[in-house]
Design an enzyme around this catalytic site. Structure first.
Site, mmCIF file in Angstrom:
data_model
loop_
_atom_site.group_PDB
_atom_site.id
_atom_site.type_symbol
_atom_site.label_atom_id
_atom_site.label_comp_id
_atom_site.label_asym_id
_atom_site.label_seq_id
_atom_site.Cartn_x
_atom_site.Cartn_y
_atom_site.Cartn_z
ATOM 1 N N ARG A 112 10.640 -16.918 7.458
ATOM 2 C CA ARG A 112 11.625 -16.101 8.904
ATOM 3 C C ARG A 112 11.058 -14.828 8.984
ATOM 4 N NH1 ARG A 112 13.340 -19.999 10.938
ATOM 5 N NH2 ARG A 112 15.475 -20.665 11.423
ATOM 6 N N ALA A 165 5.387 -25.544 12.599
ATOM 7 C CA ALA A 165 6.178 -27.194 12.410
ATOM 8 C C ALA A 165 6.318 -28.160 13.634
ATOM 9 C CB ALA A 165 7.895 -27.053 11.387
ATOM 10 N N HIS A 212 5.905 -19.535 16.675
ATOM 11 C CA HIS A 212 6.598 -20.795 15.837
ATOM 12 C C HIS A 212 6.905 -21.668 16.464
ATOM 13 C CE1 HIS A 212 11.256 -20.242 13.850
ATOM 14 N NE2 HIS A 212 10.970 -21.345 14.185
ATOM 15 N N GLU A 252 11.863 -12.809 18.132
ATOM 16 C CA GLU A 252 10.539 -13.451 19.074
ATOM 17 C C GLU A 252 11.135 -13.918 20.542
ATOM 18 O OE1 GLU A 252 11.079 -17.197 16.544
ATOM 19 O OE2 GLU A 252 10.074 -15.616 14.876
HETATM 20 C C1 OXD Z 1 13.621 -23.207 11.840
HETATM 21 C C2 OXD Z 1 12.427 -24.541 12.945
HETATM 22 O O1 OXD Z 1 14.251 -23.514 11.195
HETATM 23 O O2 OXD Z 1 11.778 -24.568 13.311
HETATM 24 O O3 OXD Z 1 12.250 -22.844 11.697
HETATM 25 O O4 OXD Z 1 13.090 -25.648 12.282
#
Ligand code: OXD
Length: 326
Positions: free
Chosen positions: A227, A278, A275, A256
């Site tokens: 974070r 993932a 971001h 962000e």
């Molecule tokens: C987060 C995600 O929690 O991308 O940052 O899931």
């Protein structure tokens, strides 16, 4: 049941299959949530970064379960939620591999000087250079839940010497020993790559500031997929500017989207990622499927999977099984 916000521009894929089982209310604004919350027992926080629920929590008169479609649960956390008996679950396990691949990719970009190669290619410049090897370099992975453990495994496969760090020291099947965060000052000065995989909690905010950057090797790089508030961004920019550290790859920021004109955008030794470390093809389906499986457990009166410890901000036990935590 209330579904909060949109992710990937729409509702959860396949959610219509639960329509015969529960009454669904979709909300796309804070005001709609305030109207929809009374009477709702379940909230599916589809837009994991929305703070509407935290703000409207007082309207939740029947709430028993919140599921966050993300790794971090900071956007919903509040002292009232932490103290009460509403169960909180998250997307534990969904992102481990994709984030590990992203981190390894960034490290290769740094080591192999790829940013320069891409720039040279754009300008049709043929410039031979020697590059770094990752093999034998050291990585400190701070946060050893499922994501951190997958990163550690991948970096070990690339030949790095990996140290894992968590709240407290413990044995680890891959690393031998995970070190305690109390040893941060000592270990941060030894690492070539420092990788932050922590959630945002009252304990982790501002963990990396002037003091840590001063301790790091001048050749070291910082990677943050946890974070933004783990890092003092002003101190980071100063450390990069002065050469106190040599680079950073950042997927998360204090604010962000990162504002246009922010100094981090234009630093050649910085990778700015919006971001998305993932978010693999199919992530929305994986997130929705995980929730629907848990909803079926809920409707069957079975215990929910992936329950977050609301004081710690992560799923306990994911140290060994997979999932985001410290
Ligand atoms: C987060 C995600 O929690 O991308 O940052 O899931």
């Amino acid at each position: 049941m209330v579904i909060v916000g949109e992710l990937g521009g729409g509702p959860p894929p396949g959610i219509e299959q639960v329509e015969p089982l529960v009454e669904l209310r979709f909300v796309r604004s804070a005001a709609e949530l305030v109207r929809a919350l009374p009477g709702a027992e379940v909230v599916f926080q589809w837009d994991f970064g929305s703070t509407w629920l935290r703000d409207a929590f007082g309207q939740a008169d029947s709430l028993r379960w919140i599921h966050v479609a993300g790794a971090g649960v900071d956007a919903v956390m509040s002292p009232e939620l932490a103290a009460g008996d509403v169960v909180l679950t998250n997307a534990r396990g969904v992102f481990d591999r994709s984030i590990a691949e992203t981190v390894a990719g960034w490290m290769l970009v740094f080591a192999k000087d790829m940013v320069r190669s891409f720039a040279n290619q754009t300008e049709q410049v043929w410039q031979h250079r020697e590059t770094e090897m990752l093999r034998g370099r050291s990585a400190l992975v701070i946060g050893m839940g499922g994501i951190g453990r997958e990163i550690a495994r991948m970096l070990m496969a690339l030949g790095l010497e990996v140290t894992g760090m968590a709240r407290s020291e413990r044995p680890d099947p891959n690393l031998g020993l995970v070190r305690s965060i109390d040893d941060l000052d000592e270990l941060v000065s030894e690492a070539d790559f420092v990788i932050l995989v922590l959630p945002s909690t009252t304990e982790t905010g501002g963990l990396f500031g002037e003091d840590q950057f001063r301790r790091m090797k001048r050749t070291a790089r910082l990677i943050n997929i946890g974070r933004g508030d783990l890092v003092d961004e002003e101190a980071l920019v100063a450390a990069l500017d002065s050469g106190e550290i040599s680079g950073a790859a950042l997927d998360v920021f204090a604010e962000e989207p990162l504002r246009p004109g922010h100094p981090l955008w234009s630093m050649p030794q910085v990778i700015v990622s919006p971001h998305m470390s993932a978010d693999f093809h199919g992530w929305l389906d994986a997130l929705a499927d995980q929730f629907i499986a848990n909803l079926k457990r809920w409707l069957a009166g079975e215990p929910l999977a992936d329950q977050v410890d609301k004081r710690r901000g992560y799923v306990p036990g994911s140290e060994a099984a997979g999932g985001p935590d410290a």
